[in-house]
Design a protein around this motif. Structure first.
Motif, PDB file in Angstrom:
ATOM      1  N   TYR A   1      69.636  -8.704   5.630  1.00  0.00           N
ATOM      2  CA  TYR A   1      70.672  -9.704   5.347  1.00  0.00           C
ATOM      3  C   TYR A   1      70.437 -10.911   6.235  1.00  0.00           C
ATOM      4  CZ  TYR A   1      75.118 -12.181   5.647  1.00  0.00           C
ATOM      5  OH  TYR A   1      76.085 -13.164   5.649  1.00  0.00           O
ATOM      6  N   LYS A   2      70.532 -12.104   5.639  1.00  0.00           N
ATOM      7  CA  LYS A   2      70.453 -13.358   6.379  1.00  0.00           C
ATOM      8  C   LYS A   2      71.614 -14.228   5.942  1.00  0.00           C
ATOM      9  CE  LYS A   2      67.156 -17.000   7.639  1.00  0.00           C
ATOM     10  NZ  LYS A   2      65.769 -17.498   7.423  1.00  0.00           N
TER      11      LYS A   2
ATOM     12  N   ALA B   1      68.379  -4.053  13.717  1.00  0.00           N
ATOM     13  CA  ALA B   1      68.041  -5.168  14.599  1.00  0.00           C
ATOM     14  C   ALA B   1      68.806  -6.404  14.135  1.00  0.00           C
ATOM     15  CB  ALA B   1      66.540  -5.438  14.598  1.00  0.00           C
ATOM     16  N   VAL B   2      69.268  -7.184  15.091  1.00  0.00           N
ATOM     17  CA  VAL B   2      70.097  -8.348  14.803  1.00  0.00           C
ATOM     18  C   VAL B   2      69.550  -9.564  15.535  1.00  0.00           C
ATOM     19  CG1 VAL B   2      72.409  -9.355  15.008  1.00  0.00           C
ATOM     20  CG2 VAL B   2      72.147  -6.904  14.512  1.00  0.00           C
TER      21      VAL B   2
ATOM     22  N   GLY C   1      54.696 -17.358  17.954  1.00  0.00           N
ATOM     23  CA  GLY C   1      54.788 -18.778  18.249  1.00  0.00           C
ATOM     24  C   GLY C   1      56.144 -19.408  18.027  1.00  0.00           C
ATOM     25  N   SER C   2      57.006 -18.767  17.248  1.00  0.00           N
ATOM     26  CA  SER C   2      58.287 -19.360  16.883  1.00  0.00           C
ATOM     27  C   SER C   2      59.399 -18.882  17.798  1.00  0.00           C
ATOM     28  CB  SER C   2      58.626 -18.989  15.431  1.00  0.00           C
ATOM     29  OG  SER C   2      59.950 -19.355  15.116  1.00  0.00           O
ATOM     30  N   THR C   3      60.351 -19.776  18.084  1.00  0.00           N
ATOM     31  CA  THR C   3      61.539 -19.357  18.830  1.00  0.00           C
ATOM     32  C   THR C   3      62.525 -18.637  17.923  1.00  0.00           C
ATOM     33  OG1 THR C   3      62.565 -21.521  18.436  1.00  0.00           O
ATOM     34  CG2 THR C   3      61.345 -21.235  20.495  1.00  0.00           C
ATOM     35  N   LEU C   4      62.406 -18.823  16.603  1.00  0.00           N
ATOM     36  CA  LEU C   4      63.309 -18.158  15.658  1.00  0.00           C
ATOM     37  C   LEU C   4      62.895 -16.716  15.395  1.00  0.00           C
ATOM     38  CD1 LEU C   4      63.877 -21.012  13.066  1.00  0.00           C
ATOM     39  CD2 LEU C   4      65.427 -20.258  14.864  1.00  0.00           C
ATOM     40  N   ARG C   5      61.585 -16.468  15.278  1.00  0.00           N
ATOM     41  CA  ARG C   5      61.044 -15.122  15.082  1.00  0.00           C
ATOM     42  C   ARG C   5      61.770 -14.398  13.943  1.00  0.00           C
ATOM     43  NH1 ARG C   5      61.161 -15.420  20.979  1.00  0.00           N
ATOM     44  NH2 ARG C   5      59.040 -15.788  21.681  1.00  0.00           N
ATOM     45  N   CYS C   6      61.760 -15.021  12.778  1.00  0.00           N
ATOM     46  CA  CYS C   6      62.494 -14.476  11.628  1.00  0.00           C
ATOM     47  C   CYS C   6      61.997 -13.090  11.212  1.00  0.00           C
ATOM     48  CB  CYS C   6      62.388 -15.441  10.453  1.00  0.00           C
ATOM     49  SG  CYS C   6      63.028 -17.089  10.801  1.00  0.00           S
TER      50      CYS C   6
ATOM     51  N   VAL D   1      70.954 -12.694  11.350  1.00  0.00           N
ATOM     52  CA  VAL D   1      70.081 -11.813  10.588  1.00  0.00           C
ATOM     53  C   VAL D   1      70.379 -10.373  10.978  1.00  0.00           C
ATOM     54  CG1 VAL D   1      67.692 -10.993  10.360  1.00  0.00           C
ATOM     55  CG2 VAL D   1      68.185 -13.435  10.196  1.00  0.00           C
ATOM     56  N   VAL D   2      70.499  -9.496   9.987  1.00  0.00           N
ATOM     57  CA  VAL D   2      70.673  -8.065  10.229  1.00  0.00           C
ATOM     58  C   VAL D   2      69.643  -7.318   9.399  1.00  0.00           C
ATOM     59  CG1 VAL D   2      72.203  -6.062  10.100  1.00  0.00           C
ATOM     60  CG2 VAL D   2      73.142  -8.323  10.682  1.00  0.00           C
TER      61      VAL D   2
END
Length: 243
Positions: free
Chosen positions: A154-155, A185-186, A100-105, A167-168
């Motif tokens: 890492y953020k 993934a970044v 649901g999120s555009t950030l997809r943390c 984000v890495v």
């Protein structure tokens, strides 16, 4: 708005067939609903067992972010712990963040775990990859993976309300054939990209891994982001050597 709380997959399928709108913690859609109107029928998976698993190699879509602990790999635990505020993490769900999120943390962490997704539609459940889940916005039930040898996250520091921070995520996994593979993934802005490389354990293989990752889509990252990827991958492999 009428909220359905299915306790079985058959009930959930019935509610989907009845046009129920899936919701997680509603942290992302509440303001939109207040502005545009609430749906007549919604469905939460909070009481569905398949969506509430929290195990070393599985995580349900209805699990609240603040519940994610050391039962899951480090990369996923640390990713969840950096999302929003404590209040947000006590309300937001895994499925809401990834789908649901555009950030997809959580997505970079799930990608480096090579996680598979179990989703639900009107015909039943099936397993698919994360790319399809994100592209088609499937109703996610849970994620599953094989435990990595080691992982890291890492953020970049960021101000609230600003652009999404870099984000890495990294993870080294033992493959079924006995070889090792390092996945990275970044998240750069709103875009998430990933790459992987076969990895020889030991410091002498670091340059080979970095060169192989540079030959993937990660090679198109801005120089500053590529430097952080290099640092994170190098640090992960050094941690492995020190174990």
């Amino acid at each position: 708005m009428l909220l359905r709380l299915p306790t079985s997959l058959s009930e959930a399928r019935e509610h989907l067939a009845g046009q129920a709108v899936p919701v997680g913690g509603a942290t992302l859609v509440w303001a939109q609903w207040q502005r545009d109107g609430f749906p007549e029928l919604a469905m939460s998976l909070r009481h569905l067992p398949e969506a509430n698993v929290l195990e070393p190699e599985a995580l349900g879509a209805a699990v609240l972010l603040h519940r994610i602990d050391d039962r899951v790999p480090e990369v996923l635990r640390r990713a969840a712990g950096t999302i929003g505020t404590g209040a947000v993490r006590r309300a937001a769900t895994v499925g809401g963040n990834i789908v649901g999120s555009t950030l997809r943390c959580l997505l970079p962490a799930a990608l480096v775990l090579d996680a598979r997704a179990t989703v639900l539609d009107r015909d039943g459940t099936y397993e698919t990859d994360l790319a399809e889940v994100v592209a088609k916005r499937h109703l996610l039930l849970n994620l599953s993976w094989r435990t990595p040898v080691i992982s890291g996250y890492y953020k970049a520091p960021a101000e609230a309300g600003g652009p999404p921070p870099l984000v890495v995520a990294t993870a080294l996994s033992a493959e079924p054939d006995g070889r090792h593979r390092l996945r990275t993934a970044v998240r750069d802005g709103y875009e998430v990209m990933s790459g992987s490389a076969e990895c020889r354990t030991g410091a002498d293989g670091t340059d080979e891994v970095l060169d192989a990752l540079a030959a993937t889509g990660l090679g198109s990252l801005p120089p500053a982001a590529r430097d952080i990827v290099r640092r994170e991958v190098t640090g992960l492999l050094r941690r492995l050597d020190g174990r």
